[in-house]
Write a protein that holds these residues in place. Sequence first.
Motif, mmCIF file in Angstrom:
data_model
loop_
_atom_site.group_PDB
_atom_site.id
_atom_site.type_symbol
_atom_site.label_atom_id
_atom_site.label_comp_id
_atom_site.label_asym_id
_atom_site.label_seq_id
_atom_site.Cartn_x
_atom_site.Cartn_y
_atom_site.Cartn_z
ATOM 1 N N ALA A 44 0.820 -1.211 0.000
ATOM 2 C CA ALA A 44 0.000 0.000 0.000
ATOM 3 C C ALA A 44 0.859 1.270 0.000
ATOM 4 N N GLU A 45 2.166 1.083 0.114
ATOM 5 C CA GLU A 45 3.154 2.156 0.049
ATOM 6 C C GLU A 45 3.041 3.166 1.187
ATOM 7 N N PHE A 46 2.754 2.653 2.405
ATOM 8 C CA PHE A 46 2.869 3.523 3.575
ATOM 9 C C PHE A 46 3.460 2.757 4.746
ATOM 10 N N ASP A 47 4.677 2.276 4.525
ATOM 11 C CA ASP A 47 5.399 1.503 5.534
ATOM 12 C C ASP A 47 6.154 2.386 6.527
ATOM 13 N N ASN A 48 5.920 3.670 6.509
ATOM 14 C CA ASN A 48 6.660 4.544 7.411
ATOM 15 C C ASN A 48 5.772 5.081 8.542
ATOM 16 N N TYR A 49 4.785 4.341 8.949
ATOM 17 C CA TYR A 49 3.932 4.785 10.046
ATOM 18 C C TYR A 49 4.656 4.554 11.369
ATOM 19 N N ASP A 50 4.099 5.075 12.448
ATOM 20 C CA ASP A 50 4.842 5.111 13.704
ATOM 21 C C ASP A 50 4.722 3.862 14.576
ATOM 22 N N SER A 51 4.036 2.829 14.153
ATOM 23 C CA SER A 51 3.993 1.591 14.932
ATOM 24 C C SER A 51 5.293 0.838 14.727
ATOM 25 N N LYS A 52 5.953 0.498 15.777
ATOM 26 C CA LYS A 52 7.272 -0.132 15.682
ATOM 27 C C LYS A 52 7.175 -1.648 15.843
ATOM 28 N N TYR A 53 8.153 -2.326 15.316
ATOM 29 C CA TYR A 53 8.273 -3.772 15.420
ATOM 30 C C TYR A 53 9.525 -4.112 16.207
ATOM 31 N N PHE A 54 9.430 -5.127 17.016
ATOM 32 C CA PHE A 54 10.582 -5.565 17.791
ATOM 33 C C PHE A 54 11.691 -6.074 16.879
ATOM 34 N N CYS A 55 11.320 -6.828 15.852
ATOM 35 C CA CYS A 55 12.288 -7.410 14.932
ATOM 36 C C CYS A 55 11.946 -6.971 13.503
ATOM 37 N N ASP A 56 12.905 -6.409 12.807
ATOM 38 C CA ASP A 56 12.722 -6.083 11.399
ATOM 39 C C ASP A 56 13.334 -7.227 10.600
ATOM 40 N N ILE A 57 12.487 -8.129 10.122
ATOM 41 C CA ILE A 57 12.972 -9.338 9.459
ATOM 42 C C ILE A 57 13.648 -9.061 8.126
ATOM 43 N N VAL A 58 13.476 -7.857 7.590
ATOM 44 C CA VAL A 58 14.123 -7.525 6.322
ATOM 45 C C VAL A 58 15.561 -7.071 6.562
ATOM 46 N N SER A 59 15.748 -6.116 7.457
ATOM 47 C CA SER A 59 17.101 -5.602 7.693
ATOM 48 C C SER A 59 17.891 -6.450 8.682
ATOM 49 N N ASN A 60 17.196 -7.187 9.533
ATOM 50 C CA ASN A 60 17.862 -8.003 10.537
ATOM 51 C C ASN A 60 17.086 -9.310 10.747
ATOM 52 N N PRO A 61 17.132 -10.215 9.775
ATOM 53 C CA PRO A 61 16.341 -11.446 9.875
ATOM 54 C C PRO A 61 16.761 -12.294 11.073
ATOM 55 N N PRO A 62 15.786 -12.950 11.711
ATOM 56 C CA PRO A 62 16.132 -13.825 12.829
ATOM 57 C C PRO A 62 16.964 -15.010 12.351
ATOM 58 N N SER A 63 17.771 -15.528 13.229
ATOM 59 C CA SER A 63 18.616 -16.675 12.904
ATOM 60 C C SER A 63 17.755 -17.863 12.499
ATOM 61 N N PRO A 64 18.149 -18.584 11.445
ATOM 62 C CA PRO A 64 17.396 -19.770 11.036
ATOM 63 C C PRO A 64 17.357 -20.835 12.129
ATOM 64 N N LYS A 65 18.281 -20.743 13.067
ATOM 65 C CA LYS A 65 18.343 -21.741 14.135
ATOM 66 C C LYS A 65 17.437 -21.396 15.310
ATOM 67 N N LYS A 66 16.869 -20.186 15.309
ATOM 68 C CA LYS A 66 16.048 -19.752 16.437
ATOM 69 C C LYS A 66 14.566 -19.916 16.149
ATOM 70 N N LYS A 67 13.816 -20.086 17.216
ATOM 71 C CA LYS A 67 12.372 -20.235 17.122
ATOM 72 C C LYS A 67 11.726 -19.004 16.463
ATOM 73 N N SER A 68 12.279 -17.830 16.711
ATOM 74 C CA SER A 68 11.718 -16.595 16.162
ATOM 75 C C SER A 68 11.801 -16.538 14.638
ATOM 76 N N GLY A 69 12.586 -17.391 14.017
ATOM 77 C CA GLY A 69 12.711 -17.404 12.567
ATOM 78 C C GLY A 69 11.827 -18.411 11.867
ATOM 79 N N ARG A 70 11.023 -19.141 12.616
ATOM 80 C CA ARG A 70 10.261 -20.225 11.981
ATOM 81 C C ARG A 70 9.176 -19.748 11.022
ATOM 82 N N ASP A 71 8.495 -18.646 11.324
ATOM 83 C CA ASP A 71 7.450 -18.175 10.413
ATOM 84 C C ASP A 71 8.046 -17.656 9.109
ATOM 85 N N LEU A 72 9.170 -16.948 9.211
ATOM 86 C CA LEU A 72 9.861 -16.484 8.011
ATOM 87 C C LEU A 72 10.331 -17.668 7.170
ATOM 88 N N ARG A 73 10.890 -18.690 7.819
ATOM 89 C CA ARG A 73 11.310 -19.903 7.094
ATOM 90 C C ARG A 73 10.112 -20.553 6.411
#
Length: 125
Positions: A44-73
């Motif tokens: 929708a081209e409005f990714d600059n709103y003020d709600s923050k995310y704990f993990c930015d999976i694009v710039s800092n993807p979770p480790s493939p070995k960690k549970k936090s990376g399972r949805d991305l995998r």
Amino acid sequence: LKKYVSKTLSCAKVGHSQQWYHAVEKQCGYCTPCIIRRSAIKKAEFDNYDSKYFCDIVSNPPSPKKKSGRDLRAFKIGIERFNSDKEKVFFSLLSAGSLPGSEKDLQNYLDVYKRGMKEVEEFIK
């Protein structure tokens, strides 16, 4: 939507923010709802709103070995399968259970799924 997106929440990890180092984030950023939400917001081209995310999976993807990376995998595997055999996707959709409507409605469901997968693919790349 753009006006109120910062006031909404889709995260499946609600309540986990107390365990995070920076408890100001409303959304984890790595669960399936967060990935879908961010993909749609980017589309929708409005990714600059003020709600923050704990993990930015694009710039800092979770480790493939960690549970936090399972949805991305799981998304990466799903996208690979989707891109390798789009015909099979239709049959997978049908095998997931009954859907209301006519054959035309089934095609519309499939089109929504295809667009959604494309949005996520574009977001995570």
